[in-house]
Design an enzyme around this catalytic site. Structure first.
Site, PDB file in Angstrom:
ATOM      1  N   GLY A  61       0.793  -1.236   0.000  1.00 29.97           N
ATOM      2  CA  GLY A  61       0.000   0.000   0.000  1.00 29.97           C
ATOM      3  C   GLY A  61       0.820   1.278   0.000  1.00 29.97           C
ATOM      4  N   ASP A 117       0.478   3.661   4.095  1.00 28.55           N
ATOM      5  CA  ASP A 117      -0.560   4.393   3.376  1.00 28.55           C
ATOM      6  C   ASP A 117      -1.618   4.949   4.318  1.00 28.55           C
ATOM      7  OD1 ASP A 117      -1.471   1.849   4.026  1.00 28.55           O
ATOM      8  OD2 ASP A 117      -2.096   1.297   2.001  1.00 28.55           O
ATOM      9  N   ASP A 120      -5.369   2.744  10.548  1.00 28.91           N
ATOM     10  CA  ASP A 120      -6.766   2.387  10.837  1.00 28.91           C
ATOM     11  C   ASP A 120      -6.849   1.898  12.290  1.00 28.91           C
ATOM     12  OD1 ASP A 120      -9.392   1.607  10.720  1.00 28.91           O
ATOM     13  OD2 ASP A 120      -9.146   0.096   9.180  1.00 28.91           O
ATOM     14  N   LYS A 148      -7.462   7.312   9.611  1.00 26.72           N
ATOM     15  CA  LYS A 148      -8.923   7.177   9.701  1.00 26.72           C
ATOM     16  C   LYS A 148      -9.409   7.642  11.049  1.00 26.72           C
ATOM     17  CE  LYS A 148     -10.242   3.504   6.647  1.00 26.72           C
ATOM     18  NZ  LYS A 148     -10.804   2.176   6.483  1.00 26.72           N
ATOM     19  N   VAL A 170     -11.182   3.201   1.520  1.00 24.68           N
ATOM     20  CA  VAL A 170     -10.700   4.000   0.391  1.00 24.68           C
ATOM     21  C   VAL A 170      -9.680   3.231  -0.447  1.00 24.68           C
ATOM     22  CG1 VAL A 170     -11.130   6.248   1.460  1.00 24.68           C
ATOM     23  CG2 VAL A 170      -8.943   5.094   1.874  1.00 24.68           C
ATOM     24  N   ASP A 176      -5.484  -0.566  -2.290  1.00 25.04           N
ATOM     25  CA  ASP A 176      -6.201  -1.468  -3.184  1.00 25.04           C
ATOM     26  C   ASP A 176      -7.522  -1.934  -2.606  1.00 25.04           C
ATOM     27  OD1 ASP A 176      -5.053  -3.225  -1.151  1.00 25.04           O
ATOM     28  OD2 ASP A 176      -5.721  -4.868  -2.439  1.00 25.04           O
ATOM     29  N   ARG A 182      -4.820   0.434  -7.218  1.00 19.12           N
ATOM     30  CA  ARG A 182      -3.621   1.072  -6.655  1.00 19.12           C
ATOM     31  C   ARG A 182      -3.126   2.178  -7.570  1.00 19.12           C
ATOM     32  NH1 ARG A 182      -1.923  -2.155  -2.345  1.00 19.12           N
ATOM     33  NH2 ARG A 182      -2.077  -4.404  -2.621  1.00 19.12           N
TER      34      ARG A 182
HETATM   35  P1  5GP Z   1      -4.351  -1.086  10.747  1.00 14.04           P
HETATM   36  O1  5GP Z   1      -3.388  -2.176  11.112  1.00 14.04           O
HETATM   37  O2  5GP Z   1      -3.994   0.270  11.270  1.00 14.04           O
HETATM   38  O3  5GP Z   1      -5.766  -1.473  11.072  1.00 14.04           O
HETATM   39  O4  5GP Z   1      -4.431  -1.021   9.202  1.00 14.04           O
HETATM   40  C1  5GP Z   1      -3.459  -0.551   8.436  1.00 14.04           C
HETATM   41  C2  5GP Z   1      -3.423  -1.296   7.119  1.00 14.04           C
HETATM   42  O5  5GP Z   1      -4.718  -1.719   6.709  1.00 14.04           O
HETATM   43  C3  5GP Z   1      -2.923  -0.392   6.051  1.00 14.04           C
HETATM   44  O6  5GP Z   1      -1.556  -0.673   5.840  1.00 14.04           O
HETATM   45  C4  5GP Z   1      -3.741  -0.799   4.843  1.00 14.04           C
HETATM   46  O7  5GP Z   1      -3.051  -1.789   4.140  1.00 14.04           O
HETATM   47  C5  5GP Z   1      -4.985  -1.419   5.368  1.00 14.04           C
HETATM   48  N1  5GP Z   1      -6.157  -0.504   5.320  1.00 14.04           N
HETATM   49  C6  5GP Z   1      -6.752   0.124   6.361  1.00 14.04           C
HETATM   50  N2  5GP Z   1      -7.771   0.881   5.937  1.00 14.04           N
HETATM   51  C7  5GP Z   1      -7.832   0.742   4.593  1.00 14.04           C
HETATM   52  C8  5GP Z   1      -8.686   1.306   3.578  1.00 14.04           C
HETATM   53  O8  5GP Z   1      -9.612   2.092   3.794  1.00 14.04           O
HETATM   54  N3  5GP Z   1      -8.406   0.921   2.302  1.00 14.04           N
HETATM   55  C9  5GP Z   1      -7.412   0.070   1.983  1.00 14.04           C
HETATM   56  N4  5GP Z   1      -7.238  -0.230   0.714  1.00 14.04           N
HETATM   57  N5  5GP Z   1      -6.583  -0.471   2.911  1.00 14.04           N
HETATM   58  C10 5GP Z   1      -6.802  -0.138   4.204  1.00 14.04           C
HETATM   59 MG    MG Z   2      -0.981  -2.037   4.500  1.00 15.70          MG
END
Ligand code: 5GP
Ligand code: MG
Length: 204
Positions: A61, A117, A120, A148, A170, A176, A182
């Site tokens: 990402g 990227d 979350d 987010k 998104v 993706d 992407r």
């Molecule tokens: P976390 O571990 O903080 O929950 O998530 C981070 C990873 O989840 C990011 O590196 C990304 O790959 C994926 N991710 C989180 N939200 C989104 C989103 O809205 N769209 C996409 N495509 N990937 C997301």
């Molecule tokens: Mg990721």
């Protein structure tokens, strides 16, 4: 001249366009360069700085964000890619992060900037922050293009963040769905029908 962006009929709404992304990426690069210079207490182009700064983009990402960001940084740096998996199957919410590759070698004593990227749940960034700190890095910073507005599973605040976005899934600019979009140059949401029908191989 920059041509028209690729058109995807599945895109619902552009949240952040390429001009705003480019401006913000430049600002973030300036802030990172400034802070690293303070941290190392030497000119980043001096021989004393050489070999001490490593950027660690989280694949896949962060690929496009990284490509743009590092080209705004006017000093020698190296890249050490890492892969983290958190979105198995058709999920569009994190199922918990785990390392899907080795860590870059020789991070001991290095000043590391982790690039992702989007932030979350916080699990991906905190997992890597911890792992790289344990390798004996001299400093570890975290930088995300998007953050987010959600309640985090892990309470982590990135050192640099480009934009806050609402809690929506998104794509674009490296992000993706089902491996696609992407190469869409802006940050956008997809039509709900696409996500409902998707048979995802997972995200990165
Ligand atoms: P976390 O571990 O903080 O929950 O998530 C981070 C990873 O989840 C990011 O590196 C990304 O790959 C994926 N991710 C989180 N939200 C989104 C989103 O809205 N769209 C996409 N495509 N990937 C997301
Ligand atoms: Mg990721």
């Amino acid at each position: 001249m920059i041509g028209a962006p690729p058109v995807f009929i599945e895109v619902e709404k552009v949240l952040i366009d390429r001009t705003r992304i480019a401006e913000r990426v430049r600002e973030m690069a300036d802030a990172i360069a400034h802070d690293l210079e303070q941290e190392l207490a030497v000119d980043l182009n001096s021989p004393e700085a050489e070999g001490r700064v490593v950027f660690v983009p989280i694949m896949t990402g962060a690929m496009i964000f990284t490509a743009d960001l590092v080209r705004e940084l006017p000093f020698k740096l190296s890249l050490g890619l890492v892969a983290v998996s958190s979105y198995p199957g058709e999920s569009i919410t994190s199922k918990g992060a785990h390392l899907a590759s080795d860590l870059p070698a020789d991070l001991k004593g290095k000043h590391v900037v982790i690039l992702d990227d989007i932030l979350d749940s916080g699990q991906t960034l905190s997992l890597l922050h911890k792992a790289i700190t344990e390798q004996g890095a001299a400093s570890v910073r975290t930088c995300v293009l998007l953050s987010k507005q959600v309640e985090r599973v892990v309470d982590i605040k990135p050192d640099y963040q480009g934009f806050e976005i609402p809690d929506a899934f998104v794509v674009g600019y490296g992000l993706d769905y089902n491996g696609y979009y992407r190469n869409y140059p802006e940050i956008a949401t997809l039509k709900p029908t696409v996500i409902a029908d998707g048979s995802s191989e997972g995200h990165g």
